[in-house]
Scaffold this motif. Structure first.
Motif, mmCIF file in Angstrom:
data_model
loop_
_atom_site.group_PDB
_atom_site.id
_atom_site.type_symbol
_atom_site.label_atom_id
_atom_site.label_comp_id
_atom_site.label_asym_id
_atom_site.label_seq_id
_atom_site.Cartn_x
_atom_site.Cartn_y
_atom_site.Cartn_z
ATOM 1 N N ILE A 251 -8.469 -23.266 -33.169
ATOM 2 C CA ILE A 251 -9.597 -23.862 -32.437
ATOM 3 C C ILE A 251 -10.277 -22.777 -31.596
ATOM 4 O O ILE A 251 -9.623 -22.078 -30.814
ATOM 5 C CB ILE A 251 -9.107 -25.005 -31.531
ATOM 6 C CG1 ILE A 251 -8.472 -26.109 -32.380
ATOM 7 C CG2 ILE A 251 -10.262 -25.574 -30.706
ATOM 8 C CD1 ILE A 251 -7.884 -27.248 -31.573
ATOM 9 N N PHE A 254 -10.472 -22.485 -27.118
ATOM 10 C CA PHE A 254 -9.688 -23.630 -26.654
ATOM 11 C C PHE A 254 -9.307 -23.485 -25.182
ATOM 12 O O PHE A 254 -9.205 -24.472 -24.455
ATOM 13 C CB PHE A 254 -8.429 -23.766 -27.518
ATOM 14 C CG PHE A 254 -7.556 -24.927 -27.145
ATOM 15 C CD1 PHE A 254 -7.974 -26.227 -27.372
ATOM 16 C CD2 PHE A 254 -6.325 -24.722 -26.550
ATOM 17 C CE1 PHE A 254 -7.185 -27.309 -27.035
ATOM 18 C CE2 PHE A 254 -5.528 -25.797 -26.204
ATOM 19 C CZ PHE A 254 -5.949 -27.089 -26.442
ATOM 20 N N GLY A 266 -7.281 -30.982 -22.962
ATOM 21 C CA GLY A 266 -6.853 -30.080 -24.028
ATOM 22 C C GLY A 266 -5.921 -30.770 -25.004
ATOM 23 O O GLY A 266 -6.034 -30.592 -26.226
ATOM 24 N N THR A 269 -7.868 -33.046 -27.166
ATOM 25 C CA THR A 269 -8.618 -32.269 -28.154
ATOM 26 C C THR A 269 -7.736 -31.932 -29.350
ATOM 27 O O THR A 269 -8.158 -32.023 -30.507
ATOM 28 C CB THR A 269 -9.163 -30.980 -27.516
ATOM 29 O OG1 THR A 269 -9.993 -31.318 -26.403
ATOM 30 C CG2 THR A 269 -9.970 -30.177 -28.521
ATOM 31 N N LEU A 270 -6.498 -31.541 -29.072
ATOM 32 C CA LEU A 270 -5.559 -31.242 -30.152
ATOM 33 C C LEU A 270 -5.262 -32.483 -30.986
ATOM 34 O O LEU A 270 -5.163 -32.420 -32.213
ATOM 35 C CB LEU A 270 -4.261 -30.682 -29.571
ATOM 36 C CG LEU A 270 -4.344 -29.287 -28.947
ATOM 37 C CD1 LEU A 270 -3.064 -28.957 -28.200
ATOM 38 C CD2 LEU A 270 -4.619 -28.241 -30.020
ATOM 39 N N GLN A 293 -3.015 -23.909 -30.258
ATOM 40 C CA GLN A 293 -4.216 -24.416 -30.925
ATOM 41 C C GLN A 293 -4.278 -23.991 -32.379
ATOM 42 O O GLN A 293 -5.329 -23.931 -32.986
ATOM 43 C CB GLN A 293 -5.483 -23.939 -30.196
ATOM 44 C CG GLN A 293 -5.801 -22.466 -30.352
ATOM 45 C CD GLN A 293 -5.314 -21.631 -29.187
ATOM 46 O OE1 GLN A 293 -4.341 -21.965 -28.552
ATOM 47 N NE2 GLN A 293 -6.010 -20.542 -28.919
ATOM 48 N N ILE A 333 -15.772 -29.209 -30.778
ATOM 49 C CA ILE A 333 -15.019 -27.988 -31.071
ATOM 50 C C ILE A 333 -15.415 -27.440 -32.437
ATOM 51 O O ILE A 333 -15.930 -28.163 -33.288
ATOM 52 C CB ILE A 333 -13.492 -28.232 -31.046
ATOM 53 C CG1 ILE A 333 -13.110 -29.307 -32.075
ATOM 54 C CG2 ILE A 333 -13.016 -28.620 -29.664
ATOM 55 C CD1 ILE A 333 -11.606 -29.477 -32.264
#
Length: 373
Positions: A251, A254, A266, A269-270, A293, A333
């Motif tokens: 990513i 990140f 975070g 997002t993952l 990431q 992202i």
């Protein structure tokens, strides 16, 4: 400038100081370090030995009490002899359990001996009550140490024998039906309880095992979970002369997500990236999260051209996904992807190639794809 004598003393002190800490340094070899596997609750041979070290002496003590009771009641010498034999067997098994003898074999000896004692006890008037009691322990013993299927079969077959033997000596038909119903109810309750406890333990073992092969955050495979699949797929493709490819996905920027929105954002997002990858990949493609990431994808039966096409699909799809936080902020992202053809049957070497391609993609900027050449 320091006098020469003082300089020499200072130099000597520094050397001694460095030498002392050099001697005190602790050397750890990589072979000494192993990842902790918390699936220790599985009833392995070692765990079974530990539990049998309590079961056998306790059963021997029970046999001793039964032997003493029959001896003082003077109901017959054969009851006393049977109790002594049971006590001797239990303590012999306890002694063997401290050696390298197989714990599974010892348990089977104990289980079969308990079954035989229970079955023969029905032929003696004075032992019928204790045989009924022993019979109800068979399901508990079976599900305690055997596989669920084996324990279920053994307990079910013994249950039929137990009910038949427990009512066979009763001449009154009405009493036979009553006794049979009582025994069926009692045995069924014990059987179901033992099964549920065993099933609960089995499910707990599976959950603990899953934590050793799956990433706790995204639910994807981790490296330990990916390695066996990598070995199997790479061996199969090599055997049938088929291509297999690896994608390493990172990513972009990140850290900025963590710094700006916090660690929880975070993590979300993952999770979003993992969800996107799962929706894109079919069941034959293996996905893993290797680090913070970084994701890895193994694509069987795919050459470099097919892998590049698939990587382009991933890059375009992820860039379309938007994470909306509770604060109202939105996170988009992009990913950089390194591609390599798997040619070794050692994950480390193929990973180095994919990482080299990924580093080149990162050096070109965000949202890039590079292939190892």
């Amino acid at each position: 400038m320091l006098p020469k004598k003082m300089y020499n003393m200072l130099y000597f002190s520094i050397c001694c100081y460095k030498g002392f800490f050099h001697i005190m340094a602790t050397l750890i070899k990589s072979t000494q370090l192993q990842a902790t596997n918390f699936a220790y609750i599985e009833l392995s041979e070692k765990t079974l030995k530990k539990q049998l070290s309590l079961l056998f002496p306790f059963a021997g003590a029970i046999c001793a009490i039964i032997t003493f009771t029959y001896f003082v009641s003077q109901q017959g010498h054969y009851f006393t002899v049977a109790g002594i034999l049971g006590m001797t067997l239990c303590y012999t098994l306890a002694a063997l359990n401290r050696t390298l003898f197989s714990a599974s074999i010892l348990f089977w000896i104990f289980l079969i001996a308990t079954t035989l004692i229970c079955s023969t006890g029905f032929y003696f008037t004075g032992a019928r009550h204790i045989s009924n009691t022993i019979g109800l322990t068979i399901p508990l013993l079976s599900f305690f140490a055997l596989q669920i299927r084996t324990a279920a079969w053994y307990s079910a077959i013994f249950g039929l024998l137990y009910i038949i033997l427990s009512v066979s000596e009763i001449t009154n038909k009405h009493m036979q039906i009553t006794s049979a119903l009582q025994n069926i109810c009692a045995y069924s309750i014990i059987f179901v309880m033992a099964f549920l406890l065993s099933r609960h333990r089995y499910d707990a073992i599976l959950q603990v095992k899953k934590t050793t092969t799956n990433d706790f955050l995204t639910g994807l495979l981790n490296r330990e979970g990916l390695l066996p699949l990598y070995q199997n797929e790479s061996s199969r493709c090599k055997r049938y002369r088929r291509d297999i490819s690896m994608l390493l996905i990172n990513i972009d920027k990140f850290r900025e997500v963590n710094d700006r929105f916090g660690l929880d954002a975070g993590d979300k997002t993952l999770m979003m990236a993992a969800k996107c990858l799962r929706e894109i990949c079919n069941e034959n493609i293996h996905i893993a999260r290797l680090s913070s990431q970084e994701f890895c994808i193994i694509i069987p039966d795919a050459n470099i051209q097919a892998a590049e096409k698939f990587a382009l699909k991933i890059r375009n799809e992820i860039s379309q996904w938007i994470l909306e936080l509770t604060s109202g902020h939105q996170i988009k992202i992009t990913v950089s992807i390194g591609i390599t053809n798997i040619e070794y049957q050692d994950f480390r070497y193929d990973y180095i190639k994919a990482e080299s391609a990924l580093m080149r993609a990162k050096s070109w900027g965000a949202n890039q794809i590079a292939t190892y050449e």
